[in-house]
Motif scaffolding. Structure first.
Motif, PDB file in Angstrom:
ATOM      1  N   GLN A  60       0.827  -1.209   0.000  1.00  0.00           N
ATOM      2  CA  GLN A  60       0.000   0.000   0.000  1.00  0.00           C
ATOM      3  C   GLN A  60       0.863   1.262   0.000  1.00  0.00           C
ATOM      4  OE1 GLN A  60      -3.496   0.203  -0.391  1.00  0.00           O
ATOM      5  NE2 GLN A  60      -2.910  -1.842  -1.052  1.00  0.00           N
ATOM      6  N   LEU A  61       1.987   1.216   0.686  1.00  0.00           N
ATOM      7  CA  LEU A  61       2.932   2.337   0.664  1.00  0.00           C
ATOM      8  C   LEU A  61       3.463   2.536  -0.762  1.00  0.00           C
ATOM      9  CD1 LEU A  61       4.698   4.504   2.031  1.00  0.00           C
ATOM     10  CD2 LEU A  61       6.375   2.680   2.472  1.00  0.00           C
ATOM     11  N   THR A  62       3.843   1.441  -1.409  1.00  0.00           N
ATOM     12  CA  THR A  62       4.316   1.518  -2.795  1.00  0.00           C
ATOM     13  C   THR A  62       3.226   2.080  -3.693  1.00  0.00           C
ATOM     14  OG1 THR A  62       5.836  -0.323  -2.449  1.00  0.00           O
ATOM     15  CG2 THR A  62       5.268   0.198  -4.728  1.00  0.00           C
ATOM     16  N   ARG A  63       1.990   1.641  -3.483  1.00  0.00           N
ATOM     17  CA  ARG A  63       0.858   2.145  -4.272  1.00  0.00           C
ATOM     18  C   ARG A  63       0.709   3.649  -4.077  1.00  0.00           C
ATOM     19  NH1 ARG A  63      -5.317   1.383  -2.582  1.00  0.00           N
ATOM     20  NH2 ARG A  63      -6.267   2.383  -4.361  1.00  0.00           N
ATOM     21  N   TRP A  64       0.820   4.102  -2.833  1.00  0.00           N
ATOM     22  CA  TRP A  64       0.673   5.525  -2.525  1.00  0.00           C
ATOM     23  C   TRP A  64       1.785   6.336  -3.204  1.00  0.00           C
ATOM     24  CZ3 TRP A  64       3.517   8.948   0.713  1.00  0.00           C
ATOM     25  CH2 TRP A  64       2.875  10.152   0.965  1.00  0.00           C
ATOM     26  N   LEU A  65       2.990   5.790  -3.224  1.00  0.00           N
ATOM     27  CA  LEU A  65       4.126   6.499  -3.797  1.00  0.00           C
ATOM     28  C   LEU A  65       4.143   6.491  -5.323  1.00  0.00           C
ATOM     29  CD1 LEU A  65       6.927   5.278  -1.360  1.00  0.00           C
ATOM     30  CD2 LEU A  65       5.944   7.588  -1.490  1.00  0.00           C
ATOM     31  N   THR A  66       3.658   5.404  -5.948  1.00  0.00           N
ATOM     32  CA  THR A  66       3.805   5.241  -7.401  1.00  0.00           C
ATOM     33  C   THR A  66       2.498   5.308  -8.193  1.00  0.00           C
ATOM     34  OG1 THR A  66       3.581   2.827  -7.324  1.00  0.00           O
ATOM     35  CG2 THR A  66       5.819   3.748  -7.057  1.00  0.00           C
ATOM     36  N   GLY A  67       1.363   5.095  -7.538  1.00  0.00           N
ATOM     37  CA  GLY A  67       0.098   5.009  -8.263  1.00  0.00           C
ATOM     38  C   GLY A  67      -0.100   3.663  -8.936  1.00  0.00           C
ATOM     39  N   ILE A  68       0.730   2.692  -8.574  1.00  0.00           N
ATOM     40  CA  ILE A  68       0.679   1.353  -9.153  1.00  0.00           C
ATOM     41  C   ILE A  68       0.427   0.359  -8.030  1.00  0.00           C
ATOM     42  CG2 ILE A  68       2.017  -0.433 -10.358  1.00  0.00           C
ATOM     43  CD1 ILE A  68       3.674   1.975 -11.547  1.00  0.00           C
ATOM     44  N   GLU A  69      -0.610  -0.454  -8.183  1.00  0.00           N
ATOM     45  CA  GLU A  69      -0.946  -1.423  -7.142  1.00  0.00           C
ATOM     46  C   GLU A  69      -0.633  -2.845  -7.622  1.00  0.00           C
ATOM     47  OE1 GLU A  69      -4.755  -3.001  -4.529  1.00  0.00           O
ATOM     48  OE2 GLU A  69      -4.913  -1.110  -5.624  1.00  0.00           O
ATOM     49  N   ILE A  70       0.363  -3.446  -7.009  1.00  0.00           N
ATOM     50  CA  ILE A  70       0.690  -4.844  -7.283  1.00  0.00           C
ATOM     51  C   ILE A  70       0.522  -5.585  -5.960  1.00  0.00           C
ATOM     52  CG2 ILE A  70       2.393  -6.494  -8.121  1.00  0.00           C
ATOM     53  CD1 ILE A  70       3.835  -4.178  -9.525  1.00  0.00           C
ATOM     54  N   HIS A  71      -0.428  -6.494  -5.903  1.00  0.00           N
ATOM     55  CA  HIS A  71      -0.654  -7.258  -4.679  1.00  0.00           C
ATOM     56  C   HIS A  71       0.593  -8.086  -4.383  1.00  0.00           C
ATOM     57  CE1 HIS A  71      -2.291 -10.117  -1.828  1.00  0.00           C
ATOM     58  NE2 HIS A  71      -3.348  -9.329  -1.708  1.00  0.00           N
ATOM     59  N   PRO A  72       1.010  -8.154  -3.111  1.00  0.00           N
ATOM     60  CA  PRO A  72       2.239  -8.895  -2.800  1.00  0.00           C
ATOM     61  C   PRO A  72       2.138 -10.393  -3.076  1.00  0.00           C
ATOM     62  CG  PRO A  72       1.167  -8.167  -0.787  1.00  0.00           C
ATOM     63  CD  PRO A  72       0.446  -7.509  -1.925  1.00  0.00           C
ATOM     64  N   GLY A  73       0.930 -10.911  -3.253  1.00  0.00           N
ATOM     65  CA  GLY A  73       0.773 -12.321  -3.583  1.00  0.00           C
ATOM     66  C   GLY A  73       0.961 -12.631  -5.060  1.00  0.00           C
ATOM     67  N   GLY A  87      -2.231   3.956 -12.303  1.00  0.00           N
ATOM     68  CA  GLY A  87      -3.495   3.242 -12.420  1.00  0.00           C
ATOM     69  C   GLY A  87      -3.384   1.765 -12.730  1.00  0.00           C
ATOM     70  N   VAL A  88      -2.185   1.220 -12.806  1.00  0.00           N
ATOM     71  CA  VAL A  88      -2.030  -0.223 -13.038  1.00  0.00           C
ATOM     72  C   VAL A  88      -2.425  -0.974 -11.771  1.00  0.00           C
ATOM     73  CG1 VAL A  88      -0.326  -2.067 -13.392  1.00  0.00           C
ATOM     74  CG2 VAL A  88      -0.289  -0.030 -14.839  1.00  0.00           C
ATOM     75  N   VAL A  89      -3.200  -2.050 -11.943  1.00  0.00           N
ATOM     76  CA  VAL A  89      -3.598  -2.911 -10.832  1.00  0.00           C
ATOM     77  C   VAL A  89      -3.297  -4.352 -11.215  1.00  0.00           C
ATOM     78  CG1 VAL A  89      -5.519  -3.731  -9.404  1.00  0.00           C
ATOM     79  CG2 VAL A  89      -5.439  -1.342 -10.127  1.00  0.00           C
ATOM     80  N   VAL A  90      -2.560  -5.050 -10.341  1.00  0.00           N
ATOM     81  CA  VAL A  90      -2.241  -6.463 -10.542  1.00  0.00           C
ATOM     82  C   VAL A  90      -2.756  -7.214  -9.322  1.00  0.00           C
ATOM     83  CG1 VAL A  90      -0.393  -8.151 -10.890  1.00  0.00           C
ATOM     84  CG2 VAL A  90      -0.194  -5.874 -11.906  1.00  0.00           C
ATOM     85  N   GLY A  91      -3.715  -8.119  -9.532  1.00  0.00           N
ATOM     86  CA  GLY A  91      -4.368  -8.818  -8.434  1.00  0.00           C
ATOM     87  C   GLY A  91      -3.533  -9.917  -7.800  1.00  0.00           C
ATOM     88  N   GLU A  92      -4.017 -10.397  -6.663  1.00  0.00           N
ATOM     89  CA  GLU A  92      -3.293 -11.338  -5.813  1.00  0.00           C
ATOM     90  C   GLU A  92      -2.850 -12.618  -6.499  1.00  0.00           C
ATOM     91  OE1 GLU A  92      -3.946 -13.864  -1.663  1.00  0.00           O
ATOM     92  OE2 GLU A  92      -5.607 -12.712  -2.495  1.00  0.00           O
ATOM     93  N   THR A  93      -3.694 -13.216  -7.311  1.00  0.00           N
ATOM     94  CA  THR A  93      -3.335 -14.503  -7.916  1.00  0.00           C
ATOM     95  C   THR A  93      -2.867 -14.360  -9.363  1.00  0.00           C
ATOM     96  OG1 THR A  93      -5.632 -14.965  -8.566  1.00  0.00           O
ATOM     97  CG2 THR A  93      -4.910 -15.775  -6.393  1.00  0.00           C
ATOM     98  N   ALA A  94      -2.584 -13.126  -9.777  1.00  0.00           N
ATOM     99  CA  ALA A  94      -2.069 -12.903 -11.130  1.00  0.00           C
ATOM    100  C   ALA A  94      -0.669 -13.502 -11.254  1.00  0.00           C
ATOM    101  CB  ALA A  94      -2.024 -11.414 -11.446  1.00  0.00           C
ATOM    102  N   GLU A  95      -0.369 -13.994 -12.451  1.00  0.00           N
ATOM    103  CA  GLU A  95       0.962 -14.507 -12.766  1.00  0.00           C
ATOM    104  C   GLU A  95       1.435 -13.802 -14.028  1.00  0.00           C
ATOM    105  OE1 GLU A  95       1.221 -18.878 -12.648  1.00  0.00           O
ATOM    106  OE2 GLU A  95      -0.799 -18.794 -11.782  1.00  0.00           O
ATOM    107  N   VAL A  96       2.608 -13.185 -13.929  1.00  0.00           N
ATOM    108  CA  VAL A  96       3.171 -12.420 -15.043  1.00  0.00           C
ATOM    109  C   VAL A  96       4.504 -13.053 -15.415  1.00  0.00           C
ATOM    110  CG1 VAL A  96       4.000 -10.157 -15.769  1.00  0.00           C
ATOM    111  CG2 VAL A  96       2.019 -10.315 -14.248  1.00  0.00           C
ATOM    112  N   GLY A  97       4.643 -13.432 -16.673  1.00  0.00           N
ATOM    113  CA  GLY A  97       5.863 -14.089 -17.141  1.00  0.00           C
ATOM    114  C   GLY A  97       7.015 -13.119 -17.338  1.00  0.00           C
ATOM    115  N   ASP A  98       8.068 -13.611 -17.941  1.00  0.00           N
ATOM    116  CA  ASP A  98       9.255 -12.804 -18.241  1.00  0.00           C
ATOM    117  C   ASP A  98       8.992 -11.905 -19.449  1.00  0.00           C
ATOM    118  OD1 ASP A  98      10.561 -14.234 -16.240  1.00  0.00           O
ATOM    119  OD2 ASP A  98      11.554 -15.595 -17.649  1.00  0.00           O
ATOM    120  N   ASP A  99       9.660 -10.758 -19.474  1.00  0.00           N
ATOM    121  CA  ASP A  99       9.629  -9.838 -20.614  1.00  0.00           C
ATOM    122  C   ASP A  99       8.229  -9.324 -20.940  1.00  0.00           C
ATOM    123  OD1 ASP A  99      12.471 -10.017 -21.189  1.00  0.00           O
ATOM    124  OD2 ASP A  99      12.034 -12.069 -21.813  1.00  0.00           O
ATOM    125  N   VAL A 100       7.417  -9.121 -19.917  1.00  0.00           N
ATOM    126  CA  VAL A 100       6.065  -8.588 -20.093  1.00  0.00           C
ATOM    127  C   VAL A 100       6.116  -7.077 -19.916  1.00  0.00           C
ATOM    128  CG1 VAL A 100       3.735  -8.534 -19.083  1.00  0.00           C
ATOM    129  CG2 VAL A 100       4.921 -10.713 -19.414  1.00  0.00           C
TER     130      VAL A 100
END
Length: 189
Positions: A60-73, A87-100
């Motif tokens: 949440q601190l990172t979100r406040w500082l950057t405007g980007i929310e990436i769930h730690p999960g 405004g980027v939001v990445v949910g808890e069970t999202a999986e992001v590969g390499d070079d995305v």
């Protein structure tokens, strides 16, 4: 990989993908997408060690500082780059590969309240345009490109172009090589 080699790789990936980037120093100090990814690595490490409250507070601190929310999960691969990340939001069970690569306003979100896998998987080399929404436990295949403001709610095979609301996958034309945006022979800064 080690902390410093990961950071160097991230800096090189940002320089490769953003033609406005002038130096590694500028990228390291002024790119909120990079700061969000670096923050996520710290918070994710705490999350997997079951320090969930601290991890969520940090994210949440990172979100406040950057405007980007990436769930730690969320699981994030190597050389992940978020350009103009507000405004980027990445949910808890999202999986992001390499070079995305994601542009601003992208949501990797859920569609149901039930437990388990609720968020999308982006395989290696996927590019997602500004404002796109990728929703639910779906998979976007490697090397695919999601157009700006597309809404993706169904699986897409590798090397697809996804545009529209709802987005429909179509194979990439042989003459368009969007992989050049995401791949480089070396990641050196």
């Amino acid at each position: 990989m080690g902390l410093w080699s990961d950071a160097r790789e991230d800096l090189a990936a940002a320089k490769l993908r953003d033609p406005a980037a002038r130096s590694a120093m500028e990228i390291a100090l002024l790119y909120p997408g990079l700061h969000a990814v670096w923050g996520h690595r710290v918070w994710h490490a705490l999350w997997v060690r079951r320090l969930r409250f601290v991890a969520r507070a940090g994210s949440q601190l990172t979100r406040w500082l950057t405007g980007i929310e990436i769930h730690p999960g969320a699981t994030i691969g190597r050389r992940f780059f978020i350009d103009h990340g507000m405004g980027v939001v990445v949910g808890e069970t999202a999986e992001v590969g390499d070079d995305v690569m994601l542009y601003h306003g992208v949501t990797l979100g859920g569609r149901q309240r039930s437990g388990g896998k609720r968020h999308p998987t982006l395989e290696d080399g996927v590019a997602v345009g500004a404002g796109a929404k990728i929703l639910g436990p779906i998979t976007v295949g490697a090397g695919s490109v999601v157009g700006a403001n597309a809404v993706v709610t169904k699986d897409a095979p590798a090397d697809s172009i996804l545009v529209g609301v709802p987005a429909k996958p179509r194979p990439r034309s042989g003459e368009i090589d969007t992989r050049a945006l995401l791949a480089a022979p070396e990641y050196v800064i």
